[in-house]
Design an enzyme around this catalytic site. Structure first.
Site, PDB file in Angstrom:
ATOM      1  N   ASN A 192      -1.804  -7.729  -9.068  1.00 25.16           N
ATOM      2  CA  ASN A 192      -1.217  -8.939  -9.640  1.00 25.16           C
ATOM      3  C   ASN A 192      -1.986  -9.449 -10.849  1.00 25.16           C
ATOM      4  O   ASN A 192      -1.411  -9.910 -11.825  1.00 25.16           O
ATOM      5  CB  ASN A 192      -1.155 -10.018  -8.546  1.00 25.16           C
ATOM      6  CG  ASN A 192      -0.803 -11.384  -9.087  1.00 25.16           C
ATOM      7  OD1 ASN A 192       0.340 -11.648  -9.440  1.00 25.16           O
ATOM      8  ND2 ASN A 192      -1.798 -12.269  -9.167  1.00 25.16           N
ATOM      9  N   ASP A 214     -12.696  -2.343  -1.244  1.00 21.96           N
ATOM     10  CA  ASP A 214     -11.509  -3.103  -0.834  1.00 21.96           C
ATOM     11  C   ASP A 214     -10.417  -2.151  -0.357  1.00 21.96           C
ATOM     12  O   ASP A 214      -9.652  -2.480   0.552  1.00 21.96           O
ATOM     13  CB  ASP A 214     -11.000  -3.959  -1.995  1.00 21.96           C
ATOM     14  CG  ASP A 214     -11.874  -5.186  -2.201  1.00 21.96           C
ATOM     15  OD1 ASP A 214     -12.475  -5.652  -1.221  1.00 21.96           O
ATOM     16  OD2 ASP A 214     -11.950  -5.659  -3.350  1.00 21.96           O
ATOM     17  N   ASN A 228      -2.344  -6.902   0.462  1.00 22.28           N
ATOM     18  CA  ASN A 228      -2.477  -7.153  -0.980  1.00 22.28           C
ATOM     19  C   ASN A 228      -1.127  -7.429  -1.629  1.00 22.28           C
ATOM     20  O   ASN A 228      -0.903  -8.496  -2.157  1.00 22.28           O
ATOM     21  CB  ASN A 228      -3.057  -5.927  -1.692  1.00 22.28           C
ATOM     22  CG  ASN A 228      -4.553  -6.027  -1.937  1.00 22.28           C
ATOM     23  OD1 ASN A 228      -5.161  -7.036  -1.618  1.00 22.28           O
ATOM     24  ND2 ASN A 228      -5.118  -4.989  -2.509  1.00 22.28           N
ATOM     25  N   SER A 265      -4.659 -13.344  -1.323  1.00 22.31           N
ATOM     26  CA  SER A 265      -5.874 -12.520  -1.404  1.00 22.31           C
ATOM     27  C   SER A 265      -5.620 -11.266  -2.244  1.00 22.31           C
ATOM     28  O   SER A 265      -6.558 -10.690  -2.795  1.00 22.31           O
ATOM     29  CB  SER A 265      -6.393 -12.142  -0.014  1.00 22.31           C
ATOM     30  OG  SER A 265      -5.441 -11.390   0.686  1.00 22.31           O
TER      31      SER A 265
HETATM   32  P1  NAP Z   1      -7.708   1.952  -6.215  1.00 22.83           P
HETATM   33  O1  NAP Z   1      -6.987   2.608  -7.314  1.00 22.83           O
HETATM   34  O2  NAP Z   1      -9.091   2.385  -5.880  1.00 22.83           O
HETATM   35  O3  NAP Z   1      -7.706   0.360  -6.422  1.00 22.83           O
HETATM   36  C1  NAP Z   1      -7.756  -0.208  -7.664  1.00 22.83           C
HETATM   37  C2  NAP Z   1      -8.812  -1.290  -7.680  1.00 22.83           C
HETATM   38  O4  NAP Z   1      -8.326  -2.454  -7.013  1.00 22.83           O
HETATM   39  C3  NAP Z   1     -10.118  -0.895  -7.010  1.00 22.83           C
HETATM   40  O5  NAP Z   1     -11.162  -1.302  -7.858  1.00 22.83           O
HETATM   41  C4  NAP Z   1     -10.072  -1.715  -5.731  1.00 22.83           C
HETATM   42  O6  NAP Z   1     -11.373  -2.010  -5.242  1.00 22.83           O
HETATM   43  C5  NAP Z   1      -9.405  -2.975  -6.238  1.00 22.83           C
HETATM   44  N1  NAP Z   1      -8.858  -3.885  -5.237  1.00 22.83           N
HETATM   45  C6  NAP Z   1      -8.177  -3.618  -4.097  1.00 22.83           C
HETATM   46  N2  NAP Z   1      -7.832  -4.766  -3.479  1.00 22.83           N
HETATM   47  C7  NAP Z   1      -8.316  -5.786  -4.230  1.00 22.83           C
HETATM   48  C8  NAP Z   1      -8.279  -7.189  -4.118  1.00 22.83           C
HETATM   49  N3  NAP Z   1      -7.637  -7.800  -3.106  1.00 22.83           N
HETATM   50  N4  NAP Z   1      -8.861  -7.935  -5.099  1.00 22.83           N
HETATM   51  C9  NAP Z   1      -9.473  -7.353  -6.134  1.00 22.83           C
HETATM   52  N5  NAP Z   1      -9.546  -6.017  -6.302  1.00 22.83           N
HETATM   53  C10 NAP Z   1      -8.969  -5.251  -5.357  1.00 22.83           C
HETATM   54  O7  NAP Z   1      -6.784   2.067  -4.904  1.00 22.83           O
HETATM   55  P2  NAP Z   1      -7.098   1.456  -3.482  1.00 22.83           P
HETATM   56  O8  NAP Z   1      -8.560   1.248  -3.318  1.00 22.83           O
HETATM   57  O9  NAP Z   1      -6.344   2.266  -2.480  1.00 22.83           O
HETATM   58  O10 NAP Z   1      -6.437   0.006  -3.581  1.00 22.83           O
HETATM   59  C11 NAP Z   1      -5.057  -0.153  -3.646  1.00 22.83           C
HETATM   60  C12 NAP Z   1      -4.831  -1.355  -4.483  1.00 22.83           C
HETATM   61  O11 NAP Z   1      -5.039  -1.007  -5.845  1.00 22.83           O
HETATM   62  C13 NAP Z   1      -3.443  -1.891  -4.443  1.00 22.83           C
HETATM   63  O12 NAP Z   1      -3.239  -2.723  -3.332  1.00 22.83           O
HETATM   64  C14 NAP Z   1      -3.347  -2.613  -5.767  1.00 22.83           C
HETATM   65  O13 NAP Z   1      -3.690  -3.974  -5.641  1.00 22.83           O
HETATM   66  C15 NAP Z   1      -4.403  -1.980  -6.636  1.00 22.83           C
HETATM   67  N6  NAP Z   1      -3.778  -1.385  -7.822  1.00 22.83           N
HETATM   68  C16 NAP Z   1      -4.040  -1.947  -9.019  1.00 22.83           C
HETATM   69  C17 NAP Z   1      -3.419  -1.491 -10.156  1.00 22.83           C
HETATM   70  C18 NAP Z   1      -3.708  -2.154 -11.467  1.00 22.83           C
HETATM   71  O14 NAP Z   1      -4.499  -3.103 -11.477  1.00 22.83           O
HETATM   72  N7  NAP Z   1      -3.107  -1.714 -12.536  1.00 22.83           N
HETATM   73  C19 NAP Z   1      -2.513  -0.434 -10.095  1.00 22.83           C
HETATM   74  C20 NAP Z   1      -2.256   0.118  -8.838  1.00 22.83           C
HETATM   75  C21 NAP Z   1      -2.891  -0.375  -7.701  1.00 22.83           C
HETATM   76  P3  NAP Z   1     -12.263  -0.885  -4.513  1.00 22.83           P
HETATM   77  O15 NAP Z   1     -12.779  -0.005  -5.592  1.00 22.83           O
HETATM   78  O16 NAP Z   1     -13.331  -1.731  -3.887  1.00 22.83           O
HETATM   79  O17 NAP Z   1     -11.423  -0.146  -3.522  1.00 22.83           O
END
Ligand code: NAP
Ligand code: MN
Length: 272
Positions: free
Chosen positions: A168, A45, A126, A162
């Protein structure tokens, strides 16, 4: 049909890119990074977020499709061993009878205003987050130009439908079906006391409503737009609303959102 590919850069993803180019050339598809009609993202993603940010200026004329080379993704929902099938489907793209289905998902438009009055507009697939770098942040949140609450805590996350399954979700936000044109605010560790009082529940706004987040002290903040972070010291405010523009994903076969939610988070289903 003109296409572009963006991959995560790991060995498997790069191999698949090479394979895709070969299959596409055999079928007469044209590789064009400048003006593609389809952008294929190979990786996860996160790779789709990069593809989106790279092609966001051409959203009206292209559709995205994602292949996952790790676990099932929300945007990356084709399997590596289905690449042939995908190229076949891409060839039918312009066949009127085949009518490729496009699903349109809503986006966030955010306008950042600096202390000096300068403005910038961005778009997120996102989410947008505002977080502290050194201390807790202090921010005023208005809804439709009226004071709603004073926020103190680690930060604020505004997500698309999405994106509701991404950051979130970790914040206790609701899963929102992407046919609903909305944005959702989720708090990141709010402090509640007599001075600072927040609702404490996620808030979902419809189209044509907006949040304004005002910086209410001299503070160093971290703004994130999808996977991109930027530190900022002179923020005045950020306005967030549902963007006028949508993003299109090419759907060559149905894979309903709730099935993806179930398979990704509950771990069972008929596709992997
Ligand atoms: P990452 O650290 O690899 O992403 C964190 C996880 O979020 C990965 O498993 C990624 O999937 C998954 N992800 C991304 N978009 C998603 C969606 N729309 N629905 C479900 N899971 C999703 O960093 P990145 O790959 O550059 O992605 C950036 C995203 O990480 C940000 O947009 C944010 O949503 C998310 N994030 C989450 C947290 C948290 O949950 N605490 C904290 C910071 C950022 P893949 O492994 O397939 O890439
Ligand atoms: Mn990732």
């Amino acid at each position: 049909m003109k296409y572009a590919v963006l991959d995560r850069g790991d060995e498997l993803s790069r191999q698949l890119t090479a394979q895709l180019h070969q299959l596409a050339a055999e079928r007469g598809l044209i590789h064009d990074n400048q003006e593609p009609e389809i952008v294929v993202s190979i990786g996860g993603d996160g790779t789709m977020l990069q593809a989106f940010q790279q092609y966001k200026h051409r959203l009206d004329s292209l559709g995205f499709v994602g292949i996952h080379t790790g676990h099932l993704g929300f945007y990356a929902d084709w399997k590596a061993d289905e690449i042939k099938e995908l190229v076949e489907a891409m060839c039918e793209q312009h066949d009127e009878e085949a009518h490729p289905r496009r699903v349109e998902y809503p986006l966030i438009e955010l306008t950042i205003t600096y202390e000096n009055g300068e403005e910038e507009t961005h778009i997120a697939l996102n989410e947008f987050t505002i977080k502290s770098i050194d201390t807790t942040i202090v921010a005023q949140i208005d809804i439709n130009d009226e004071l709603f609450e004073m926020f103190r805590g680690d930060g604020i996350c505004i997500s698309t439908p999405s994106g509701s399954t991404a950051y979130n979700k970790s914040l206790g936000g609701a899963m929102i079906h992407p046919t609903i044109a909305a944005i959702q605010l989720a708090e990141i560790a709010s402090i509640n006391n007599r001075v600072f009082r927040t609702l404490g529940s996620p808030i979902v706004l419809p189209k044509h409503h907006h949040f304004d987040i005002y910086s209410r002290k001299k503070q160093r903040l971290l703004l994130t737009i999808d996977h991109v972070n930027r530190p900022i010291e002179n923020l005045h405010a950020v306005r967030c609303r549902v963007a006028d523009q949508n993003v299109s994903f090419v759907r060559y076969r149905p894979f309903p959102f709730w099935n993806r939610v179930r398979e990704a988070f509950l771990g069972y289903g008929d596709q992997t």
